[in-house]
Design an enzyme around this catalytic site. Sequence first.
Site, PDB file in Angstrom:
ATOM      1  N   GLU A 101      -9.772   1.408   3.803  1.00 14.44           N
ATOM      2  CA  GLU A 101     -10.260   1.025   2.361  1.00 14.44           C
ATOM      3  C   GLU A 101     -10.031  -0.513   2.392  1.00 14.44           C
ATOM      4  O   GLU A 101     -10.955  -1.207   1.935  1.00 14.44           O
ATOM      5  CB  GLU A 101      -9.357   1.954   1.455  1.00 14.44           C
ATOM      6  CG  GLU A 101      -9.438   1.534  -0.060  1.00 14.44           C
ATOM      7  CD  GLU A 101      -8.274   2.199  -0.910  1.00 14.44           C
ATOM      8  OE1 GLU A 101      -7.382   2.780  -0.565  1.00 14.44           O
ATOM      9  OE2 GLU A 101      -8.667   2.221  -2.134  1.00 14.44           O
ATOM     10  N   HIS A 102      -8.791  -0.875   2.710  1.00 11.78           N
ATOM     11  CA  HIS A 102      -8.542  -2.191   2.896  1.00 11.78           C
ATOM     12  C   HIS A 102      -8.380  -2.740   4.237  1.00 11.78           C
ATOM     13  O   HIS A 102      -7.578  -2.106   4.989  1.00 11.78           O
ATOM     14  CB  HIS A 102      -7.309  -2.886   1.909  1.00 11.78           C
ATOM     15  CG  HIS A 102      -7.413  -2.041   0.502  1.00 11.78           C
ATOM     16  ND1 HIS A 102      -6.767  -0.884   0.218  1.00 11.78           N
ATOM     17  CD2 HIS A 102      -7.922  -2.600  -0.403  1.00 11.78           C
ATOM     18  CE1 HIS A 102      -6.924  -0.759  -1.073  1.00 11.78           C
ATOM     19  NE2 HIS A 102      -7.634  -1.807  -1.536  1.00 11.78           N
ATOM     20  N   GLN A 143       0.757  -1.212  -0.046  1.00 16.87           N
ATOM     21  CA  GLN A 143      -0.068  -0.144  -0.118  1.00 16.87           C
ATOM     22  C   GLN A 143       0.933   1.206   0.005  1.00 16.87           C
ATOM     23  O   GLN A 143       0.600   2.133  -0.573  1.00 16.87           O
ATOM     24  CB  GLN A 143      -0.827   0.073   1.191  1.00 16.87           C
ATOM     25  CG  GLN A 143      -2.262   0.739   1.146  1.00 16.87           C
ATOM     26  CD  GLN A 143      -2.836   0.336  -0.071  1.00 16.87           C
ATOM     27  OE1 GLN A 143      -3.119   1.107  -1.008  1.00 16.87           O
ATOM     28  NE2 GLN A 143      -3.308  -0.836  -0.173  1.00 16.87           N
ATOM     29  N   HIS A 169       2.224   3.077  -3.409  1.00 15.27           N
ATOM     30  CA  HIS A 169       1.309   3.877  -4.090  1.00 15.27           C
ATOM     31  C   HIS A 169       1.696   5.353  -3.998  1.00 15.27           C
ATOM     32  O   HIS A 169       1.705   5.920  -4.975  1.00 15.27           O
ATOM     33  CB  HIS A 169      -0.037   3.610  -3.876  1.00 15.27           C
ATOM     34  CG  HIS A 169      -0.544   2.670  -4.483  1.00 15.27           C
ATOM     35  ND1 HIS A 169      -0.790   2.356  -5.732  1.00 15.27           N
ATOM     36  CD2 HIS A 169      -1.258   1.388  -3.765  1.00 15.27           C
ATOM     37  CE1 HIS A 169      -1.423   1.140  -6.038  1.00 15.27           C
ATOM     38  NE2 HIS A 169      -1.678   0.676  -4.944  1.00 15.27           N
ATOM     39  N   HIS A 213     -53.136  18.236  -5.051  1.00 13.88           N
ATOM     40  CA  HIS A 213     -52.959  16.699  -4.780  1.00 13.88           C
ATOM     41  C   HIS A 213     -54.336  16.112  -4.362  1.00 13.88           C
ATOM     42  O   HIS A 213     -54.463  14.832  -4.835  1.00 13.88           O
ATOM     43  CB  HIS A 213     -51.900  16.717  -3.599  1.00 13.88           C
ATOM     44  CG  HIS A 213     -50.346  17.063  -3.954  1.00 13.88           C
ATOM     45  ND1 HIS A 213     -50.050  18.156  -4.505  1.00 13.88           N
ATOM     46  CD2 HIS A 213     -49.385  16.341  -4.315  1.00 13.88           C
ATOM     47  CE1 HIS A 213     -48.602  18.116  -4.977  1.00 13.88           C
ATOM     48  NE2 HIS A 213     -48.209  16.883  -4.798  1.00 13.88           N
ATOM     49  N   ASP A 262      -6.622  -6.476  -5.582  1.00 13.45           N
ATOM     50  CA  ASP A 262      -6.000  -5.423  -6.483  1.00 13.45           C
ATOM     51  C   ASP A 262      -6.261  -5.873  -7.748  1.00 13.45           C
ATOM     52  O   ASP A 262      -6.521  -5.035  -8.590  1.00 13.45           O
ATOM     53  CB  ASP A 262      -4.728  -4.807  -6.255  1.00 13.45           C
ATOM     54  CG  ASP A 262      -4.785  -4.070  -4.902  1.00 13.45           C
ATOM     55  OD1 ASP A 262      -5.696  -3.575  -4.243  1.00 13.45           O
ATOM     56  OD2 ASP A 262      -3.462  -3.832  -4.394  1.00 13.45           O
TER      57      ASP A 262
END
Lengths: 436, 436
Positions: A329-330, A261, A264, A422, A363
């Site tokens: 996220e993960h 991770q 990145h 209505h 991934d």
Amino acid sequence: MIIRRLNTKDADFAAKFSELVAVDSSVDPEITRRAEAIVEDVRKRGDEAVLEYTNRFDHMDAKSMEEFLLTEEDLKKALETLPEDQKQALKTAAQRIRSFHEHEIGQSWSITEKDGTKLGIRYIPLDSVGLYVPGGKAAYPSSVLMNAMPAHVAGVGRIVMVVPTPGGKPNQLVLAAAALAGVKECYTIGGAQAVAAMAYGTKTIPAVDKIVGPGNAYVAAAKRYVFGTVGIDMIAGPSEILVICDGKTNPDWIAMDLFSQAEHDELAQAILLTPDAEFADKVEESIKRQLPNMSRKEIIEASLKNRGAIIVTDSIDEACRVADTIAPEHLELSVEEPEKYADKIHHAGALFLGAYTCEALGDYCAGPNHVLPTSRTARYSSPLGVWDFQKRMSVLQVSKEGAEKLGHVADVLARGEFLTAHSASSMYRVSELEKK
Amino acid sequence: MIIRRLNTKDADFAAKFSELVAVDSSVDPEITRRAEAIVEDVRKRGDEAVLEYTNRFDHMDAKSMEEFLLTEEDLKKALETLPEDQKQALKTAAQRIRSFHEHEIGQSWSITEKDGTKLGIRYIPLDSVGLYVPGGKAAYPSSVLMNAMPAHVAGVGRIVMVVPTPGGKPNQLVLAAAALAGVKECYTIGGAQAVAAMAYGTKTIPAVDKIVGPGNAYVAAAKRYVFGTVGIDMIAGPSEILVICDGKTNPDWIAMDLFSQAEHDELAQAILLTPDAEFADKVEESIKRQLPNMSRKEIIEASLKNRGAIIVTDSIDEACRVADTIAPEHLELSVEEPEKYADKIHHAGALFLGAYTCEALGDYCAGPNHVLPTSRTARYSSPLGVWDFQKRMSVLQVSKEGAEKLGHVADVLARGEFLTAHSASSMYRVSELEKK
């Protein structure tokens, strides 16, 4: 310090922890202003403006928009000419992603009541979707598969891809992935100008209904600006991994999962939670030992130093509670019998169970989508999926008998809201009243 | 002119039509600036700021936040003390809305591959949701049901409601609707300050994960600003109805259906499409005849004049094509055999089939949600539903055998993206390699 160490028992844990997980969601107002100006210019001048910006920002010398067009044939050719191992790997990944996403297709349904009234929900694919793919080093073929495949599976009629090619040469793997994921129209443009072209349409590029895919700060600002004119996906923050380990996984595996991770982005976040302090030492030692061999060691080092942590907890249960407040996220549950703990996790984009399920498999090729909620948004949002490319429509067919029954209910409630048209509209359908 | 008349055969139809359906999505920058300043102030000073703004804008003289709190008992009492017809109508509507929305609950699923690898999607309700309810005349109990019920059905743990009471007295129907829809916590505050309190939390009001519900321009600006910190629903534009009629429905019914949308707002849009020019005349005549009797005649008149139209088309088929380019919030197919045409409509929030299915029944009690995409966003978005209050999480559990197979695929693709830690992390799980 290669990575900070915390312990939930420490007196200052709460303060240090909240500093660690603080999300910087600030947006540079100057970037926003410039992106919006580009968007408005493209909206006004169309192709001419797209051509100008693309030549200027991507150092191109194109004379017309046609030079940016790649056809379905170009994409297919890229796939055919790939080295065999890449072609096979991409095909396997595409097939697995397709097959998983087919389970996500929403099915229309309706119920019929005793009086004949029918009520239901119809699922309909979007007509057209634009996929933004970053250029240069961040052009990830896996992201093309993950963004385009759910649209393709949903049955979207037209999937347009834009990918800037500042060097001039498009990435063949990216084009090959697009071919596998149902993209039939591609333009080698990028930035705010590409977002604007897809949102408002130009003579060359007809407008789409929704724009998805990651991009830099200009792209994010442009997407935010055109939202409402078209749909957009979430605006992603830096990537995050959180690993909970009982100390029984090989520490080298865990260290490498954190690296996967951290590599990145210097702002990516990699956190290990473990109740085993000795294991924490072993992972730290492994980080030190393995780091020098990594091709992206500078990025990994900065990410671990700035935003990484090893946190020693009381127990796996406590680790799950801490993880839930982060909503990563993960989330890898690298423990024996992960099923015992999986239901304790309520907030994460994707949950990876057991030592063999490293994030990297997810991934690329396991099948579920890798576009996931970041920056604590997993509290309320979901992975990208077929649901993002199908919309729903309510369908109501009230029978004469049903209208009589419901008309009276609507009448009372409408008058309670002082909406007398209505009320009258409902009561016109009440047949007794008609007879009067 | 009471309502403009167009004909698709006219030479200038395209120009007049695009003028008619143009969406003004402009946002007043001064309102945005003021709303954001209030939000930031509440974020910084919490309860103190909420108290100040509420006293100032709602002409209150509260000494503490406690004065704004309504408990579950207060809501239940409002329900119990309603007049019997209102209580019954509200209960019927609530029961029907609940029962329809129960069909929308997403179910977790997983697939197991031959090698033991398990992949799936888990559905999880949000922890907490904030519901904004406008005060004063626009406080619609039906909207409380439509916003809160799907959250309640989804299983959201905490549903907070805010409703300003500028007059001092809360609307009892609104509180009663809240009681029926699972709201257990309510504050009589509103505006940007209420949105900020729910997004960031104050001492009195813990933060929520998502904010839904309609509001004025300040509320919309505040919601847009806090998006990302919390989830938000769509930002609704003026309401719209489009009626396609074959000329066989009572023209008074159709005129009243147009009124039922026009009475909401001077910017609301009511359009009739019919291939029958004589019927168009009859509806226009009915509009003239019925309008003077309507309690909201000024609003209806302005809405029809500014944004209304009767459009004569070639055929029902052409009417469906024109409707699809408008993508209206509500679409009535008031024709014989509406099933024959229903599938020709791809873009609408809700589709009402047959002469008995007037929009008002859907607004109050048919069952489907009345919070629907406006301003052409039905091209890519959906009615509010249980799906907005459940999120999804991918769950992956790769077996040892599966990791060996997938590891090689991930390895090739990761190297193609120059992400070597991803590659190493995957290859650690490939057992042959371990043996080397």
